[in-house]
Design an enzyme around this catalytic site. Structure first.
Site, short mmCIF file in Angstrom:
data_model
loop_
_atom_site.label_atom_id
_atom_site.label_comp_id
_atom_site.label_asym_id
_atom_site.label_seq_id
_atom_site.Cartn_x
_atom_site.Cartn_y
_atom_site.Cartn_z
N GLY A 36 -11.95 -0.16 -22.36
CA GLY A 36 -13.40 -0.42 -22.37
C GLY A 36 -14.01 -0.14 -21.01
N GLY A 145 0.32 3.72 -17.49
CA GLY A 145 0.50 2.58 -16.59
C GLY A 145 1.58 1.60 -16.95
CB ALA A 183 9.15 -14.80 -3.39
N GLY A 184 7.55 -11.89 -5.05
CA GLY A 184 7.19 -10.49 -4.78
C GLY A 184 5.73 -10.40 -4.36
CD GLU A 189 -1.35 -8.76 -2.86
OE1 GLU A 189 -2.10 -8.63 -3.84
OE2 GLU A 189 -0.98 -7.80 -2.15
CG HIS A 445 -7.60 -1.68 26.29
ND1 HIS A 445 -6.56 -2.49 25.90
CD2 HIS A 445 -8.30 -2.38 27.23
CE1 HIS A 445 -6.61 -3.63 26.60
NE2 HIS A 445 -7.66 -3.58 27.40
P1 NAI Z 1 7.91 -7.65 -7.65
O1 NAI Z 1 8.96 -6.75 -8.16
O2 NAI Z 1 7.18 -7.32 -6.39
O3 NAI Z 1 8.53 -9.12 -7.45
C1 NAI Z 1 9.15 -9.83 -8.49
C2 NAI Z 1 10.06 -10.89 -7.90
O4 NAI Z 1 10.50 -11.76 -8.94
C3 NAI Z 1 11.32 -10.31 -7.26
O5 NAI Z 1 11.41 -10.81 -5.95
C4 NAI Z 1 12.44 -10.82 -8.17
O6 NAI Z 1 13.62 -11.06 -7.46
C5 NAI Z 1 11.85 -12.11 -8.72
N1 NAI Z 1 12.41 -12.57 -10.01
C6 NAI Z 1 12.67 -11.79 -11.11
N2 NAI Z 1 13.12 -12.56 -12.12
C7 NAI Z 1 13.12 -13.85 -11.68
C8 NAI Z 1 13.47 -15.12 -12.28
N3 NAI Z 1 13.87 -15.21 -13.54
N4 NAI Z 1 13.37 -16.26 -11.52
C9 NAI Z 1 12.95 -16.17 -10.23
N5 NAI Z 1 12.61 -15.00 -9.63
C10 NAI Z 1 12.68 -13.86 -10.34
O7 NAI Z 1 6.90 -7.82 -8.88
P2 NAI Z 1 5.41 -8.37 -8.96
O8 NAI Z 1 5.08 -9.22 -7.80
O9 NAI Z 1 5.30 -8.96 -10.33
O10 NAI Z 1 4.55 -7.06 -8.85
C11 NAI Z 1 4.66 -6.07 -9.88
C12 NAI Z 1 4.31 -4.69 -9.36
O11 NAI Z 1 2.94 -4.61 -9.05
C13 NAI Z 1 5.11 -4.32 -8.14
O12 NAI Z 1 5.81 -3.17 -8.43
C14 NAI Z 1 4.09 -4.08 -7.07
O13 NAI Z 1 4.38 -2.90 -6.37
C15 NAI Z 1 2.76 -3.94 -7.81
N6 NAI Z 1 1.73 -4.63 -7.05
C16 NAI Z 1 1.37 -4.11 -5.83
C17 NAI Z 1 0.45 -4.77 -5.05
C18 NAI Z 1 0.12 -4.21 -3.72
O14 NAI Z 1 0.40 -3.06 -3.46
N7 NAI Z 1 -0.45 -4.99 -2.82
C19 NAI Z 1 -0.20 -6.00 -5.48
C20 NAI Z 1 0.28 -6.46 -6.74
C21 NAI Z 1 1.20 -5.78 -7.49
#
Ligand code: NAI
Length: 466
Positions: A36, A145, A183-184, A189, A445
């Site tokens: 949408g 995506g 903690a990704g 964020e 600077h």
């Molecule tokens: P992520 O892959 O960054 O982090 C996921 C975390 O969850 C990992 O540290 C993993 O070890 C942990 N995990 C997995 N299963 C688990 C469990 N059962 N119990 C506890 N911990 C567990 O994924 P996230 O944060 O969901 O982001 C998804 C995607 O979106 C990423 O690929 C990221 O690149 C993209 N993204 C990028 C942003 C940016 O560029 N600033 C902002 C938000 C998302």
């Protein structure tokens, strides 16, 4: 029925940018999108709305905790979640409409609906107004995506209390206690947003560090800084269950073989994203996603069906908007008969916490694992005049260079405005700069960017102000 040169299926950063580039190159192009609004996850429920909330919550946090140091005192600092959400929604809506304007400017036809392949040259679109149309094209680009991974068996999304990042961008009030799984990037964020607005935030992470793919020194510093801000971490802890229990959510996890239980108000599951090709009718063209949901492509982004290409989160590589849009441009150029190309070594990675984290290229562990002979230069923001004036001195810049050629192979920043500062080092990697090139370039600077120069000089153990 219309015959296009190319149809992009999916209007996120990969699809809409690719469609615009195809239009610029004179191709007869359309983009099918069923959300949408254009812009995909990034604009609608990802990068942009999260940055809007991160900015608003950071202003509040600054007023509360940092302004007094500057001699600025507020009698009472309050926030209004509804106004924050309204502002965020306004930004999203103006940007997505902006893409519609860009489509018109570049003669891209916007087909609103869900696309399903009929054969390798035809797509059927169930349009938003309820009709079904067929469109034909010489080439297709799948740019559909990704979607949040759901832990269906142990923590199914309920859209309200056990949620993905989409809903965590829209909480109507500040949860008293938010538990974040993962903690990704998303975990840290979105955890930061609600922490700054007053939530108790507990992050459960299966691995033994935060931001696992980042350089270990950056991960350790990030954890220390976020803990100082009040975020709680349970590392090496695996979620076993999250379920509603009365008005609360009961979270059970396992640490060192022992169960831990937390009662909280909301659970954000941020354990990664999976490629999204649901309902695309891949079987009609003889394609199938891999087990991990992604599509295989060759270096020209061609799938096993030569006229069907794929780019963005549905193929390998980091799930990043700017990686996706580079691929969108490259595939449009390839389809137009030009040499489209993406340099995957020079794709930055940013985490918009405060301080921010940004990196490009290899981290030290990867360099070590590859057996590379490298040297590093690491300089803290504390040593920088502008950072002092800013009042933001947490963090450092670390540059990794080849020991023999001095070529920069990785750069890692944790600190104020890291997301902007990394651009210099991305250009450095893109142009095969040596650390000495950066160290000998004049940096205004006083600026935060001088820390890049100092870290580059530190590679050769000759930093001047540290
Ligand atoms: P992520 O892959 O960054 O982090 C996921 C975390 O969850 C990992 O540290 C993993 O070890 C942990 N995990 C997995 N299963 C688990 C469990 N059962 N119990 C506890 N911990 C567990 O994924 P996230 O944060 O969901 O982001 C998804 C995607 O979106 C990423 O690929 C990221 O690149 C993209 N993204 C990028 C942003 C940016 O560029 N600033 C902002 C938000 C998302």
């Amino acid at each position: 029925m219309a015959a296009y040169d190319v149809i992009f299926v999916g209007g996120g950063p990969a699809g809409y940018t690719g469609a615009i580039r195809a239009g610029q190159l004179g191709l007869n192009v359309a983009c099918v999108e069923f959300r949408g609004s254009l812009g995909g996850t990034c604009l609608n429920v990802g990068c942009i709305p999260s940055k809007a909330l991160l900015q608003s919550s950071e202003f509040f946090h600054h007023a509360q905790h940092k302004s007094a140091e500057h001699g600025i005192k507020y009698q009472k600092v309050e926030f209004d979640v509804a106004q924050m959400m309204k502002r965020k929604d306004g930004i999203v809506s103006s940007l997505t409409k902006g893409i519609e304007g860009l489509f018109k400017k570049n003669k891209v036809t916007y087909i609103k609906g869900k696309g399903t392949f009929v054969n390798a040259n035809t797509i059927k679109v169930a349009t938003m107004d309820g009709s079904v149309e067929e469109h034909t094209a010489k080439s297709f680009v799948i740019s559909t995506g990704s979607t949040p991974i759901e832990l269906k068996a142990i923590a199914p999304f309920d859209g309200k209390d056990i949620v993905s990042s989409t809903e965590a961008l829209c909480f109507e009030k500040v949860p008293e206690h938010l538990v974040v799984i993962g903690a990704g990037v998303i975990g840290l964020e979105m955890g930061s947003v609600w922490l700054r607005l007053g939530s108790k935030v507990t992050v459960i992470e299966a691995l033994d560090r935060v931001l696992p793919p980042m350089d270990a020194a950056v991960s350790a510093e990030m954890k220390k800084i976020l803990e100082k801000q009040g975020m709680e971490f349970m590392l090496s802890t695996k979620l076993t269950k999250a379920e509603k229990s009365g008005k609360k959510v009961k979270v059970t996890a396992e640490r060192d073989g022992k169960p831990v239980t937390i009662d909280c108000d909301k659970v954000l599951v941020a354990v990664g994203r999976r490629a999204y090709t649901d309902g695309l009718g891949l079987e009609a063209v003889g394609l199938a996603p891999r087990k991990d949901g992604k599509l295989d492509v060759n270096h020209h982004y061609q799938t096993a069906v030569a006229n069907i290409f794929a780019v963005g989160d549905v193929i390998d590589g980091p799930m990043l908007a700017h990686k996706a849009d580079e691929e969108g441009v490259a595939v449009a150029e390839i389809i137009a008969g030009k040499p489209g190309h993406v340099n995957y070594e020079a794709i930055p990675n940013v985490v918009y916490t405060w301080p921010e984290v940004a990196s490009v290229g290899m981290n030290e562990e990867e360099a070590k694992a590859k057996g590379l002979n490298y040297k590093t230069g690491k300089v803290p923001f504390m040593a920088n005049g502008r950072a002092r004036a800013f009042g933001e001195t947490d963090g450092f810049v670390k540059i990794i260079a080849d020991a023999k050629t001095d070529r920069i192979i990785g750069a890692h920043i944790i600190g104020p405005n890291a997301s902007e500062l990394i651009a210099e080092l991305v250009i450095g990697v893109e142009f095969s700069a040596s650390a000495e090139d950066i160290g000998r370039s004049s940096h205004a600077h006083p600026t935060l960017a001088e820390v890049m120069k100092e870290a580059a000089l530190a590679v050769d153990k000759r930093s001047l102000n540290f």
